[in-house]
Enzyme design. Structure first.
Site, short mmCIF file in Angstrom:
data_model
loop_
_atom_site.label_atom_id
_atom_site.label_comp_id
_atom_site.label_asym_id
_atom_site.label_seq_id
_atom_site.Cartn_x
_atom_site.Cartn_y
_atom_site.Cartn_z
N ASP A 1 0.87 -1.16 0.00
CA ASP A 1 0.00 0.00 0.00
C ASP A 1 0.92 1.23 0.00
OD1 ASP A 1 -2.30 1.72 0.52
OD2 ASP A 1 -1.57 1.81 2.58
N ASP B 1 -0.28 5.13 1.14
CA ASP B 1 -0.56 6.06 2.23
C ASP B 1 -0.46 5.38 3.59
OD1 ASP B 1 -1.07 8.36 0.68
OD2 ASP B 1 -3.13 7.73 0.29
#
Length: 268
Positions: A32, A34
């Site tokens: 991922d 963020d």
């Protein structure tokens, strides 16, 4: 467990940057962005480029649960109206700090790139991710990046679109990471590339969705105290054994690097 999953060896990385490899990589590593690779939510970070570094209340009140991408389109339109340009956004993205230990993990992966095929699945946007990773010096690690399309129109406004449509009831309307990961693995299988294990590094609820599809040979690395971690704990309480992957929570990404180092040692 062997898992078939695109290309042979480490083919051209994202946007044509490539490394030659005599054999296909053993492992698929999914990140991922963020609050995983970077230590902030980049959508919140870019508000620093807005006048007074705040958004007006009438913009903030338009947010609806599950439709964050649409909300950010309105945020970016407002910032364009206020004269915020590409260079302003680029400066913000380039200065977002990496999460603790992430440079250590990326250095480890750089030295052991032949073992890993690395992809990124993020509900941020392509422009911001590219700016951040290039500034950090780790962009070429990633074979492919899946994120919302973004760019600048004739007015110089930063524009954003949805990644795709899907039928998952647990994910935001513009992106289901489970769908992306499943389709990627299917493509790779058609290309006859075999992964022994899948590793998934994330933090959010939208990272929990794809991690549920991992098998007992795979590993989920949820960031400690974040939604993905809490949701794995809740599933284990309610349905013991339903979450099949090994769960390895982390505070520092250096812990992920140490775990992967042990995996490689056992294979030698």
């Amino acid at each position: 467990m062997k898992r078939c999953c695109e290309g042979v060896g480490l083919p051209c990385l994202f946007k044509g940057v490539g490394m030659a490899s005599p054999r296909p990589p053993k492992y698929l590593l999914v990140f991922d962005f963020d609050e995983t690779i970077i230590n902030e939510n980049s959508d919140d970070s870019i508000v620093r480029a807005a006048p007074g570094q705040v958004l007006p209340e009438h913009i903030r009140q338009t947010y609806r649960e599950g439709f964050y991408n649409e909300y950010m389109q309105r945020v970016l339109a407002y910032m364009g109206d206020q004269g915020v340009k590409m260079g302003d956004f680029k400066t913000v993205y380039e200065n977002i700090p990496l999460s603790p230990g992430m440079p250590d993990l990326f250095q480890f992966l750089s030295k052991n790139h032949e073992f890993f095929e690395i992809i990124l699945i993020s509900d941020a946007n392509m422009f911001g991710i590219e700016c951040s990773l290039r500034a950090a010096g780790f962009y070429s690690l990633f074979r492919k990046i899946f994120s919302n399309p973004s760019g600048f129109d004739k007015r110089g406004y930063f524009t954003l679109g949805p990644y795709h449509s899907h039928k998952c009831l647990d994910c935001p309307a513009n992106m289901c990471k489970r769908k992306i990961l499943t389709e990627y693995l299917t493509e790779r299988a058609q290309e006859e590339v075999e992964f022994e294990r899948v590793f998934y590094v994330g933090d959010g609820a939208n990272d929990f969705c794809p991690s549920v599809t991992l098998t007992s040979g795979d590993v989920a690395f949820p960031r400690k105290g974040y939604p993905m971690h809490r949701m794995t704990q809740e599933m284990e309480k309610k349905q013991p054994g339903a979450f099949q992957a090994t769960v390895v929570p982390w505070d520092s990404a250096a812990e992920v690097a140490r775990y992967l180092q042990e995996v490689l040692k056992k294979k030698c």
